[in-house]
Structures are given as structure tokens and as C-alpha cells.
Design an enzyme around this catalytic site. Structure first.
Site, PDB file in Angstrom:
ATOM      1  N   SER A 124      -6.553  -0.610   1.351  1.00 40.10           N
ATOM      2  CA  SER A 124      -6.805  -1.430   0.161  1.00 40.10           C
ATOM      3  C   SER A 124      -8.016  -0.874  -0.576  1.00 40.10           C
ATOM      4  CB  SER A 124      -7.082  -2.879   0.585  1.00 40.10           C
ATOM      5  OG  SER A 124      -7.606  -3.642  -0.475  1.00 40.10           O
ATOM      6  N   TYR A 137     -11.671  -8.610   5.861  1.00 43.85           N
ATOM      7  CA  TYR A 137     -10.551  -7.842   5.309  1.00 43.85           C
ATOM      8  C   TYR A 137     -11.003  -6.439   4.906  1.00 43.85           C
ATOM      9  CZ  TYR A 137      -6.252  -6.968   2.675  1.00 43.85           C
ATOM     10  OH  TYR A 137      -5.062  -6.450   2.215  1.00 43.85           O
TER      11      TYR A 137
END
Length: 235
Positions: A124, A137
């Protein structure tokens, strides 16, 4: 066992918005696809459990006779300020996103070596640039980038290993971002699009297209690379 004359892909997290697009694109490209979700379907597995990853890969190889591509797409996401981050969510995020990708790569390595295959890890933009309230995350996705580069060195020359680090993708996952931003889902879509120099969100089909490119002969020189399809949000 049915020995496949087609290339065989194993895609985790296959029932999410991005996973569905990846499976659809690979099938359109002529791959036989084992679509794995957490608790649904013939290839169900909890990738945070190493034994389940081992069983999943063995089942795929037993059924198809080979494995040419592993797409580590399964992910778990919760956003919270650091002083409100639940310990359970921290470990669930790390265990699924990073641990699960490691377990799957370890279980698949021998079959992929035999096939001269590929691993694609879904990281990401947050794994490169971070985001407020996204400590767990971002850490898990940054770990995936490091793992990608290490595996690319270790498994070469038989296996190519690359990663994608997308920006916001127009999937149901945006609802998590919307809650974190105190916006409606439509407001979140507009805000995220305006943050991009291209003034639009990336689509699941575009991410699937990037995977299609990375496993093609046109990308034969790519390994240990992190492609960033994010509309210019990160340059």
C-alpha cells in the site's frame, strides 16, 4: 489430480472488491485460478494460521498439478489513534497482512521454483508514506515491501517477486477510511480523488491490470520492485 495445461494462480482475499477483479483478470488472461477467501469456497483458509496456508497450497497443487503464481491479497484493516489502538487489532493486522503473506510464500516456494513462477504482494501507499491513525496497517504494509525485496533475492532466478503499493482504490474498503475521516462514503471518494494529481481514484480493474503486466513476458526484467499505481499521490 488434474494436471493443468494452463498456468495456475492462487489468489488470497479473493472475495473482496480487489480480489474479485484480480481473479476475473487472471481468468480472462487464460490462467486457472484457485480463489481463496477466509471462510468461503473450496479453497478457504485463514492465512494468519501457518498450518492452514500449508494445507491450502498442498490442495491447490494436488488439484491442479502445479502452481505458477501466488497473489498475496488478503488483508485486514482497522484505523485508530495510537493511544486507542486495540492490541487485538494490531496483531490481527500484522498477522494477516504480513504474517499471512510470509506463510503463503513459504508454503508455495518449492512449487513456484519448479514452475519458474511469480509472487505478487499487495502492499500500500501507506507502507511507504504512512498515514495518521494507520500505525498497524502502515507497519504491516511496509514489512511486505521489505519481504518482497528479500524474497526476490532469495528465490531468484527461478521465481520473480514484486509488489504493488496502490493508493486509495475504489472498493468497499474505502468505508474504513470514511469512518476514520468522519465523512460519508461518497464524500470520501471525492476527497481521495481530489488528492490525486489525476483527480480520480484507482479502480480494482487497473490494479488487476498491473498484476497482469508483472506476470507477463513484458515484465521479465522486474523482480524486487514496488510499483505504485496511485494516480501520482506518491511520487
Amino acid at each position: 489430480m488434474i494436471t493443468s495445461v494452463r498456468r495456475v494462480a492462487l489468489v488470497t482475499g479473493s472475495h473482496g472488491g480487489l480480489g474479485v477483479a484480480i481473479v476475473r483478470r487472471l481468468e480472462a488472461d487464460g490462467w486457472a485460478v484457485a480463489a481463496s477467501a477466509h471462510r468461503e469456497g473450496a479453497f478457504a483458509a485463514d492465512v494468519s494460521q501457518s498450518a492452514e496456508c500449508d494445507r491450502l497450497v498442498k490442495r491447490v497443487v494436488s488439484e491442479f498439478g502445479r502452481l505458477d503464481l501466488l497473489v498475496n491479497n488478503a488483508a485486514y484493516m482497522q484505523l485508530a489513534p495510537i493511544d486507542e489502538q486495540e492490541i487485538y487489532d494490531w496483531w490481527r493486522i500484522v498477522d494477516v497482512n504480513l504474517g499471512g503473506s510470509f506463510y503463503m510464500a513459504r508454503a508455495s516456494a518449492d512449487a513456484l521454483r519448479r514452475a519458474h513462477g511469480h509472487i505478487i504482494n499487495l502492499s500500500s501507499r501507506m507502507g511507504i508514506a504512512g498515514d495518521a491513525n494507520g500505525t498497524a496497517y502502515a507497519a504491516s504494509k511496509a514489512g511486505l515491501i521489505g519481504m518482497t525485496k528479500a524474497l526476490a533475492l532469495e528465490l531468484a532466478p527461478e521465481v520473480r517477486v514484486n509488489a504493488l503499493a496502490p493508493g486509495p482504490v475504489d472498493t468497499p474498503q474505502l468505508a474504513v477510511d470514511a469512518r476514520n475521516s468522519n465523512r460519508t462514503l461518497d464524500e470520501e471518494r471525492i476527497a481521495r480523488a481530489l488528492e490525486s494529481p489525476l483527480q480520480r481514484l484507482v479502480t480494482p480493474d487497473e490494479i488487476a491490470g498491473s498484476i497482469s503486466f508483472l506476470v507477463s513476458n513484458d515484465a521479465a526484467e522486474y523482480t524486487g520492485q514496488v510499483l505504485c499505481p496511485n494516480g501520482g499521490r506518491l511520487m
